[in-house]
Design an enzyme around this catalytic site. Sequence first.
Site, PDB file in Angstrom:
ATOM      1  N   ASN A  13      -2.046   3.330  10.399  1.00  0.00           N
ATOM      2  CA  ASN A  13      -0.821   4.091  10.020  1.00  0.00           C
ATOM      3  C   ASN A  13       0.256   3.091   9.662  1.00  0.00           C
ATOM      4  O   ASN A  13       0.370   2.126  10.309  1.00  0.00           O
ATOM      5  CB  ASN A  13      -0.406   5.101  11.046  1.00  0.00           C
ATOM      6  CG  ASN A  13      -0.451   4.521  12.319  1.00  0.00           C
ATOM      7  OD1 ASN A  13      -1.123   3.781  12.870  1.00  0.00           O
ATOM      8  ND2 ASN A  13       0.740   5.245  13.212  1.00  0.00           N
ATOM      9  N   GLU A  24       4.334   3.244   9.381  1.00  0.00           N
ATOM     10  CA  GLU A  24       5.537   4.182   9.654  1.00  0.00           C
ATOM     11  C   GLU A  24       6.688   3.518   8.765  1.00  0.00           C
ATOM     12  O   GLU A  24       6.627   2.475   8.525  1.00  0.00           O
ATOM     13  CB  GLU A  24       5.951   4.520  10.955  1.00  0.00           C
ATOM     14  CG  GLU A  24       4.773   5.000  11.915  1.00  0.00           C
ATOM     15  CD  GLU A  24       5.134   5.075  13.212  1.00  0.00           C
ATOM     16  OE1 GLU A  24       4.354   6.042  13.928  1.00  0.00           O
ATOM     17  OE2 GLU A  24       5.882   4.631  13.928  1.00  0.00           O
ATOM     18  N   ASN A  25       7.825   4.286   8.517  1.00  0.00           N
ATOM     19  CA  ASN A  25       8.845   3.865   8.089  1.00  0.00           C
ATOM     20  C   ASN A  25      10.138   4.877   8.742  1.00  0.00           C
ATOM     21  O   ASN A  25       9.926   6.062   9.041  1.00  0.00           O
ATOM     22  CB  ASN A  25       9.046   4.251   6.543  1.00  0.00           C
ATOM     23  CG  ASN A  25       9.963   3.785   5.637  1.00  0.00           C
ATOM     24  OD1 ASN A  25      11.069   4.239   5.761  1.00  0.00           O
ATOM     25  ND2 ASN A  25       9.834   2.804   5.007  1.00  0.00           N
ATOM     26  N   ALA A  26      11.211   4.231   8.774  1.00  0.00           N
ATOM     27  CA  ALA A  26      12.454   4.768   9.259  1.00  0.00           C
ATOM     28  C   ALA A  26      12.640   6.103   8.625  1.00  0.00           C
ATOM     29  O   ALA A  26      13.003   7.206   9.112  1.00  0.00           O
ATOM     30  CB  ALA A  26      13.736   4.000   9.307  1.00  0.00           C
ATOM     31  N   TYR A  76      10.898   9.030   7.973  1.00  0.00           N
ATOM     32  CA  TYR A  76       9.505   9.511   8.464  1.00  0.00           C
ATOM     33  C   TYR A  76       8.777  10.161   7.314  1.00  0.00           C
ATOM     34  O   TYR A  76       7.589   9.638   7.369  1.00  0.00           O
ATOM     35  CB  TYR A  76       9.610  10.561   9.527  1.00  0.00           C
ATOM     36  CG  TYR A  76      10.432   9.961  10.575  1.00  0.00           C
ATOM     37  CD1 TYR A  76       9.923   8.952  11.423  1.00  0.00           C
ATOM     38  CD2 TYR A  76      11.611  10.802  11.430  1.00  0.00           C
ATOM     39  CE1 TYR A  76      10.529   8.447  12.628  1.00  0.00           C
ATOM     40  CE2 TYR A  76      12.028  10.218  12.445  1.00  0.00           C
ATOM     41  CZ  TYR A  76      11.503   9.087  12.968  1.00  0.00           C
ATOM     42  OH  TYR A  76      12.237   8.624  14.058  1.00  0.00           O
ATOM     43  N   CYS A 121      -0.392   7.726   6.905  1.00  0.00           N
ATOM     44  CA  CYS A 121      -1.489   7.872   7.968  1.00  0.00           C
ATOM     45  C   CYS A 121      -2.573   6.722   7.433  1.00  0.00           C
ATOM     46  O   CYS A 121      -2.702   6.667   6.554  1.00  0.00           O
ATOM     47  CB  CYS A 121      -1.859   9.189   7.968  1.00  0.00           C
ATOM     48  SG  CYS A 121      -0.739  10.567   8.488  1.00  0.00           S
ATOM     49  N   GLU A 170      -5.673   7.626   7.622  1.00  0.00           N
ATOM     50  CA  GLU A 170      -6.721   8.075   6.897  1.00  0.00           C
ATOM     51  C   GLU A 170      -6.221   7.856   5.219  1.00  0.00           C
ATOM     52  O   GLU A 170      -7.178   7.597   4.324  1.00  0.00           O
ATOM     53  CB  GLU A 170      -6.754   9.454   7.040  1.00  0.00           C
ATOM     54  CG  GLU A 170      -7.257   9.844   8.529  1.00  0.00           C
ATOM     55  CD  GLU A 170      -5.900   9.954   9.387  1.00  0.00           C
ATOM     56  OE1 GLU A 170      -5.086   9.047   9.653  1.00  0.00           O
ATOM     57  OE2 GLU A 170      -5.893  11.111   9.913  1.00  0.00           O
ATOM     58  N   CYS A 221      -3.920  14.940  10.180  1.00  0.00           N
ATOM     59  CA  CYS A 221      -2.941  15.774  10.202  1.00  0.00           C
ATOM     60  C   CYS A 221      -3.105  16.747   8.927  1.00  0.00           C
ATOM     61  O   CYS A 221      -4.229  16.377   8.177  1.00  0.00           O
ATOM     62  CB  CYS A 221      -1.541  15.083   9.655  1.00  0.00           C
ATOM     63  SG  CYS A 221      -1.466  14.229   8.158  1.00  0.00           S
ATOM     64  N   CYS A 254      -3.413  14.686   5.560  1.00  0.00           N
ATOM     65  CA  CYS A 254      -4.553  14.215   5.255  1.00  0.00           C
ATOM     66  C   CYS A 254      -5.863  14.987   5.206  1.00  0.00           C
ATOM     67  O   CYS A 254      -6.836  14.535   4.166  1.00  0.00           O
ATOM     68  CB  CYS A 254      -4.717  13.326   6.623  1.00  0.00           C
ATOM     69  SG  CYS A 254      -3.488  11.797   6.620  1.00  0.00           S
TER      70      CYS A 254
END
Length: 129
Positions: free
Chosen positions: A42, A44-46, A48, A53, A55, A86, A89
């Site tokens: 995964n 992430e980024n500020a 969101y 993900c 996958e 999720c 995904c």
Amino acid sequence: MTERELCQKAIGMMDMAYCPYSHFPVGAAVECSDGSVFTGCNIENAAYGAGTCAERTALSKAVSEGHRDFVRIAIAGKSDDFCVPCGICRQFMMEFAPDIEVICLNGKGENRKFALRELLPYGFDNTWL
């Protein structure tokens, strides 16, 4: 590749995760029908919604290299619960591999297997193309 080896690749990818917001590393490894394996974590980024993900990272790497025939995917997380994909995904996988086996691992390395159609009944698959 054995199931155990695929799961170990997913577990190993948790160390590569960029998750400064959730602090929830996830690793994935997808096996193609020709035996090749692509991994992801995964990211992430500020903002969101801009995060990716594990996958989708693994599957996107495979698709970008010309692979579109997937057999199974292992998804690893560190929680007590099994790390299931999720909704985004699940639909992403459905586009390419509606019959893929999904192996979900927990922090103890235990796994639970699902057919993607179990996780996303009535999802949009690629049969309408």
